[in-house]
Design a protein around this motif. Structure first.
Motif, mmCIF file in Angstrom:
data_model
loop_
_atom_site.group_PDB
_atom_site.id
_atom_site.type_symbol
_atom_site.label_atom_id
_atom_site.label_comp_id
_atom_site.label_asym_id
_atom_site.label_seq_id
_atom_site.Cartn_x
_atom_site.Cartn_y
_atom_site.Cartn_z
ATOM 1 N N ARG A 270 4.824 2.130 -1.835
ATOM 2 C CA ARG A 270 5.695 0.979 -2.138
ATOM 3 C C ARG A 270 5.881 0.068 -0.934
ATOM 4 O O ARG A 270 6.323 -1.066 -1.071
ATOM 5 N N HIS A 271 5.563 0.566 0.257
ATOM 6 C CA HIS A 271 5.690 -0.248 1.468
ATOM 7 C C HIS A 271 4.412 -1.022 1.793
ATOM 8 O O HIS A 271 4.436 -1.901 2.661
ATOM 9 N N LEU A 272 3.317 -0.696 1.116
ATOM 10 C CA LEU A 272 2.012 -1.246 1.481
ATOM 11 C C LEU A 272 1.642 -2.467 0.656
ATOM 12 O O LEU A 272 1.973 -2.558 -0.526
ATOM 13 N N THR A 273 0.918 -3.381 1.282
ATOM 14 C CA THR A 273 0.292 -4.462 0.531
ATOM 15 C C THR A 273 -0.952 -3.899 -0.154
ATOM 16 O O THR A 273 -1.436 -2.812 0.188
ATOM 17 N N ASP A 274 -1.500 -4.638 -1.109
ATOM 18 C CA ASP A 274 -2.727 -4.205 -1.773
ATOM 19 C C ASP A 274 -3.855 -4.038 -0.769
ATOM 20 O O ASP A 274 -4.652 -3.087 -0.858
ATOM 21 N N GLU A 275 -3.915 -4.942 0.194
ATOM 22 C CA GLU A 275 -4.976 -4.868 1.204
ATOM 23 C C GLU A 275 -4.836 -3.615 2.056
ATOM 24 O O GLU A 275 -5.832 -2.936 2.355
#
Length: 205
Positions: free
Chosen positions: A121-126
């Motif tokens: 939940r903390h990460l961007t898609d990239e």
């Protein structure tokens, strides 16, 4: 006359052991994340463990998420390289699998999949795709190892990539040895031998 530019706050010097500070930070952060999980690790703790200021950490990584992605990606890449080295060595495929397994079990860690779920939940898609790519590279290396063993007639496995995934899943059993109240195996060596022996019964010719 122009004023000399100031060095950015927190820019570090090279570590005394010759390891670049950025690499030292990644290794330390990865060890902490793998042992404790994402939520339990702070930037302050990473700085303390590295023996640098928090400003130094922020010089390279603007937040904990960026540090997590960089450190885990670097670790997966390093593990992948070590696996490739062992697979390229002489000896039976079974013996090489035991060496890979024992090396893995020597590092107490939370399971990568569980950690990814925690931090997702903390990460961007990239960022997420970066980690997935590095993890997939590891499976590809193992797949090639299983495929080579099939070509040599050492094992029979219809799908070497599926065999690689089964193998990695079985490694989780070995991690139970770090639960002192519920040890499955008395040592990493015995755990590695037991895990590979169990797998071998399903893939050996």
């Amino acid at each position: 006359m122009s004023t000399p530019s100031k060095r950015p706050l927190g820019r570090p010097v090279q570590q005394q052991d010759g390891l670049p500070t950025s690499r030292h930070i990644l290794q330390t952060a990865s060890r902490l994340f793998m042992a404790k999980g994402f939520e339990a690790v702070s930037m302050n703790e990473v700085a303390d463990q590295c023996g640098v200021t928090k400003a130094t950490i922020y010089y390279y990584y603007p937040n904990k998420t960026e540090l997590f992605v960089a450190s885990i990606a670097a670790t997966l890449s390093e593990v992948n390289g070590r696996i490739a080295e062992v697979l390229a060595q002489s000896g039976s495929f079974q013996d090489r699998l035991i060496r890979i397994t024992e090396n893995y079990l020597k590092i107490p860690q939370v399971h990568v999949n569980g950690m990814f779920a925690q931090v997702k939940r903390h990460l961007t898609d990239e960022q997420l795709q970066t980690l997935i790519r590095h993890e997939n590279d590891l499976y590809e290396t193992l797949k090639e190892g299983f495929a080579a063993a099939m070509r040599e007639g050492e094992i029979t496995a219809g799908d070497p990539l599926l065999a690689a995934h089964f193998y990695v899943s079985m490694l989780r059993a070995g991690e139970r040895q770090y639960d002192q109240a519920n040890k499955l195996f008395p040592s990493e060596r015995e755990a590695a031998a037991a895990i590979v022996a169990f797998l071998w019964r399903g893939i050996h010719v």
